[in-house]
Design an enzyme around this catalytic site. Structure first.
Site, PDB file in Angstrom:
ATOM      1  N   ASN A   1       0.821  -1.212   0.000  1.00  0.00           N
ATOM      2  CA  ASN A   1       0.000   0.000   0.000  1.00  0.00           C
ATOM      3  C   ASN A   1       0.847   1.251   0.000  1.00  0.00           C
ATOM      4  O   ASN A   1       1.969   1.267   0.499  1.00  0.00           O
ATOM      5  CB  ASN A   1      -0.969  -0.016   1.200  1.00  0.00           C
ATOM      6  CG  ASN A   1      -0.389   0.663   2.426  1.00  0.00           C
ATOM      7  OD1 ASN A   1      -0.482   1.881   2.587  1.00  0.00           O
ATOM      8  ND2 ASN A   1       0.244  -0.125   3.300  1.00  0.00           N
TER       9      ASN A   1
ATOM     10  N   PHE B   1      -1.921   8.079   4.458  1.00  0.00           N
ATOM     11  CA  PHE B   1      -2.692   8.636   5.589  1.00  0.00           C
ATOM     12  C   PHE B   1      -3.968   9.340   5.133  1.00  0.00           C
ATOM     13  O   PHE B   1      -4.227  10.498   5.491  1.00  0.00           O
ATOM     14  CB  PHE B   1      -1.858   9.626   6.419  1.00  0.00           C
ATOM     15  CG  PHE B   1      -0.659   9.058   7.104  1.00  0.00           C
ATOM     16  CD1 PHE B   1      -0.537   7.704   7.357  1.00  0.00           C
ATOM     17  CD2 PHE B   1       0.375   9.901   7.534  1.00  0.00           C
ATOM     18  CE1 PHE B   1       0.573   7.193   8.007  1.00  0.00           C
ATOM     19  CE2 PHE B   1       1.487   9.405   8.184  1.00  0.00           C
ATOM     20  CZ  PHE B   1       1.587   8.051   8.415  1.00  0.00           C
TER      21      PHE B   1
ATOM     22  N   SER C   1       5.758   5.261   8.390  1.00  0.00           N
ATOM     23  CA  SER C   1       5.062   4.938   7.148  1.00  0.00           C
ATOM     24  C   SER C   1       5.934   5.354   5.974  1.00  0.00           C
ATOM     25  O   SER C   1       6.495   6.448   5.973  1.00  0.00           O
ATOM     26  CB  SER C   1       3.731   5.684   7.073  1.00  0.00           C
ATOM     27  OG  SER C   1       3.272   5.669   5.738  1.00  0.00           O
TER      28      SER C   1
ATOM     29  N   ASN D   1       4.864   6.143   3.111  1.00  0.00           N
ATOM     30  CA  ASN D   1       4.017   6.769   2.100  1.00  0.00           C
ATOM     31  C   ASN D   1       3.776   8.265   2.289  1.00  0.00           C
ATOM     32  O   ASN D   1       2.960   8.854   1.587  1.00  0.00           O
ATOM     33  CB  ASN D   1       2.682   6.028   2.024  1.00  0.00           C
ATOM     34  CG  ASN D   1       2.909   4.560   1.730  1.00  0.00           C
ATOM     35  OD1 ASN D   1       3.702   4.220   0.856  1.00  0.00           O
ATOM     36  ND2 ASN D   1       2.256   3.684   2.486  1.00  0.00           N
ATOM     37  N   THR D   2       4.440   8.879   3.254  1.00  0.00           N
ATOM     38  CA  THR D   2       4.414  10.337   3.395  1.00  0.00           C
ATOM     39  C   THR D   2       5.848  10.803   3.204  1.00  0.00           C
ATOM     40  O   THR D   2       6.729  10.387   3.967  1.00  0.00           O
ATOM     41  CB  THR D   2       3.896  10.744   4.798  1.00  0.00           C
ATOM     42  OG1 THR D   2       2.542  10.323   4.922  1.00  0.00           O
ATOM     43  CG2 THR D   2       3.970  12.251   5.001  1.00  0.00           C
TER      44      THR D   2
ATOM     45  N   LYS E   1       6.330   3.938  16.746  1.00  0.00           N
ATOM     46  CA  LYS E   1       6.289   2.825  15.780  1.00  0.00           C
ATOM     47  C   LYS E   1       7.396   2.997  14.752  1.00  0.00           C
ATOM     48  O   LYS E   1       7.489   4.042  14.101  1.00  0.00           O
ATOM     49  CB  LYS E   1       4.918   2.778  15.096  1.00  0.00           C
ATOM     50  CG  LYS E   1       4.754   1.582  14.150  1.00  0.00           C
ATOM     51  CD  LYS E   1       3.304   1.397  13.769  1.00  0.00           C
ATOM     52  CE  LYS E   1       3.105   0.239  12.811  1.00  0.00           C
ATOM     53  NZ  LYS E   1       1.681   0.050  12.471  1.00  0.00           N
TER      54      LYS E   1
ATOM     55  N   ASN F   1       6.377  -1.331  11.104  1.00  0.00           N
ATOM     56  CA  ASN F   1       5.512  -0.879  10.021  1.00  0.00           C
ATOM     57  C   ASN F   1       5.810  -1.714   8.765  1.00  0.00           C
ATOM     58  O   ASN F   1       6.561  -2.692   8.836  1.00  0.00           O
ATOM     59  CB  ASN F   1       5.768   0.619   9.773  1.00  0.00           C
ATOM     60  CG  ASN F   1       4.494   1.348   9.364  1.00  0.00           C
ATOM     61  OD1 ASN F   1       3.781   0.865   8.479  1.00  0.00           O
ATOM     62  ND2 ASN F   1       4.211   2.465   9.985  1.00  0.00           N
TER      63      ASN F   1
HETATM   64  C1  LIG Z   1      -3.523  -1.044   3.810  1.00  0.00           C
HETATM   65  C2  LIG Z   1      -2.645  -0.794   4.980  1.00  0.00           C
HETATM   66  C3  LIG Z   1      -2.697   0.436   5.619  1.00  0.00           C
HETATM   67  C4  LIG Z   1      -1.885   0.701   6.718  1.00  0.00           C
HETATM   68  N1  LIG Z   1      -1.967   1.898   7.335  1.00  0.00           N
HETATM   69  C5  LIG Z   1      -1.212   2.159   8.424  1.00  0.00           C
HETATM   70  C6  LIG Z   1      -1.327   3.383   9.102  1.00  0.00           C
HETATM   71  O1  LIG Z   1      -2.138   4.245   8.762  1.00  0.00           O
HETATM   72  N2  LIG Z   1      -0.523   3.593  10.179  1.00  0.00           N
HETATM   73  C7  LIG Z   1       0.375   2.656  10.623  1.00  0.00           C
HETATM   74  O2  LIG Z   1       1.077   2.892  11.614  1.00  0.00           O
HETATM   75  N3  LIG Z   1       0.495   1.462  10.000  1.00  0.00           N
HETATM   76  C8  LIG Z   1      -0.271   1.202   8.917  1.00  0.00           C
HETATM   77  N4  LIG Z   1      -0.173  -0.016   8.300  1.00  0.00           N
HETATM   78  C9  LIG Z   1       0.822  -0.993   8.797  1.00  0.00           C
HETATM   79  C10 LIG Z   1       0.193  -1.990   9.763  1.00  0.00           C
HETATM   80  O3  LIG Z   1      -0.288  -1.352  10.920  1.00  0.00           O
HETATM   81  C11 LIG Z   1       1.242  -3.043  10.177  1.00  0.00           C
HETATM   82  O4  LIG Z   1       2.301  -2.401  10.859  1.00  0.00           O
HETATM   83  C12 LIG Z   1       1.808  -3.806   8.995  1.00  0.00           C
HETATM   84  O5  LIG Z   1       0.818  -4.040   8.020  1.00  0.00           O
HETATM   85  C13 LIG Z   1       2.415  -5.135   9.405  1.00  0.00           C
HETATM   86  O6  LIG Z   1       1.444  -5.988   9.971  1.00  0.00           O
HETATM   87  P1  LIG Z   1       0.729  -7.199   9.142  1.00  0.00           P
HETATM   88  O7  LIG Z   1       1.824  -7.949   8.465  1.00  0.00           O
HETATM   89  O8  LIG Z   1      -0.017  -7.975  10.170  1.00  0.00           O
HETATM   90  O9  LIG Z   1      -0.156  -6.524   8.146  1.00  0.00           O
HETATM   91  C14 LIG Z   1      -0.980  -0.294   7.194  1.00  0.00           C
HETATM   92  C15 LIG Z   1      -0.945  -1.541   6.553  1.00  0.00           C
HETATM   93  C16 LIG Z   1      -1.755  -1.810   5.472  1.00  0.00           C
HETATM   94  C17 LIG Z   1      -1.692  -3.143   4.823  1.00  0.00           C
END
Ligand SMILES: Cc1cc2nc3c(=O)[nH]c(=O)nc-3n(C[C@H](O)[C@H](O)[C@H](O)COP(=O)(O)O)c2cc1C
Length: 343
Positions: free
Chosen positions: A121, A125, A190, A192-193, A229, A258
């Protein structure tokens, strides 16, 4: 099993972002009214006990209802906390919210990689802003069920705010949400910013941590636990430095990790199974670098109870998931929390 078949044969052909919004809307609706919430809770979200790490007692004034929580990014605007709680997540981290409402990056910005049980992704935000989240959380906390839910709020920097002004932006978000939060997560990881991850540099991060802590205390009238984080793509030396700073500042702990940019699948951060090994290593490194009374929230690639246990064994006190919940469905979080509960 039914969900898995549905996912593999049907949902996989839908637009991932549309499917995501539809699912969150459905979970919000199911959680909003007591009868359906009670059915959900009885069907999926019961039969497990609170998280057991003794370190948690030093950080939180009440027990965390379950070891596995929902990771940030799923419920960005805090609209479905009671639904996720009823599905069996022990705690729910909402956000990332930013001081200013923002649309996020242009679409497409979310991709499935089903072959490796991952998502990629670059959402950026997208959220309605911290003030809107604050209003939703205030409403949530006005009910008994809402007060019982264990809620973290993840805050990030607004895209238009210069990096030099980041601390003020985090302060503004903190001001709106801290009163309603069991803990706050400062998201500097993140991908993405633009420039956000530069805030992981300790001397940039330190003033942000101080400002968030100070503002949270001022508005909430209590010590609100603050977590930072971090990204899995930091070097080990950088992670040790951040942990040392976290120790010096006496914050509650760190969340690792993350999404990763260490892949060649296209733009954006990768989540899910490919993150598993690095997340475990980072959790281990963070644990050994933090003070004994600080906590670690482990997240990345958990697909089953053994993966969750591996993160706990590496030193996590709590764990979170995003990707596997989408792949495995509504019965999954409660099942993992039941397996993690000592008999
Ligand atoms: C679509 C998507 C959006 C996410 N948005 C955020 C976010 O807004 N803030 C954040 O700290 N992490 C975000 N994450 C990261 C997740 O919180 C997590 O740290 C990461 O996906 C690893 O966990 P997982 O393997 O169980 O998905 C996002 C992940 C995905 C897939």
């Amino acid at each position: 099993m039914i969900y898995r078949a549905l996912y593999d044969n049907l949902l996989v052909h839908t637009d991932p972002e549309e499917a995501h919004h539809g699912a969150v809307r459905a979970i919000a609706a199911a959680g909003a009214v007591e009868p359906s919430r009670r059915v959900l809770k009885a069907t999926f979200g019961s039969g497990f006990g609170p998280a057991t790490s003794p370190r948690l007692d030093g950080v939180f004034p009440r027990p965390v209802p379950g070891t596995l929580g929902l990771a940030a990014g799923m419920d960005k605007d805090a609209v479905a906390v009671l639904g996720f709680d009823a599905l069996g997540f022990g705690f729910v981290e909402v956000g990332t919210v930013t001081a200013l409402a923002q649309p996020g990056n242009e679409k497409p910005r979310l991709w499935r990689h089903t072959d490796v049980r991952a998502f990629r992704n670059r959402m950026g935000f997208n959220n309605l802003g911290a003030a809107a989240a604050g209003r939703r959380l205030a409403k949530l906390r006005s009910t008994a069920a809402g007060r019982a839910a264990f809620v973290g709020v993840n805050i990030g920097k607004s895209k238009v705010t210069e990096l030099a002004d980041a601390a003020g932006d985090y302060r503004a978000s903190t001001h709106e949400v801290a009163r309603w939060a069991d803990y706050l997560t400062i998201n500097v990881s993140s991908p993405n910013t633009p420039g956000l991850r530069d805030l992981q540099d300790v001397e940039t991060l330190r003033p942000i941590v101080r400002v968030v802590r100070e503002e949270a205390h001022a508005v909430a009238g209590r010590e609100v636990p603050v977590i930072v984080k971090i990204a899995p793509d930091l070097s080990d030396a950088e992670i040790v430095e951040i942990a040392a700073m976290a120790g010096e500042e006496r914050i509650a702990g760190l969340c690792a990790t993350n999404t990763t940019i260490g892949h060649d699948l296209g733009p954006g951060g990768l989540s899910g199974a490919p993150l598993k090994d690095r997340a475990r290593d980072v959790v281990g490194l963070v644990r050994s670098s933090l003070r004994d009374d600080q906590i670690v929230i482990g997240v990345g690639g958990i697909e089953n109870a053994a993966d969750a246990r591996a993160l706990l064994d590496a030193g996590a006190d709590l764990v979170q998931s995003f990707t596997a919940f989408v792949y495995e469905g509504p019965g999954w979080p409660g099942a993992i929390n039941r397996e993690l509960t000592p008999r």
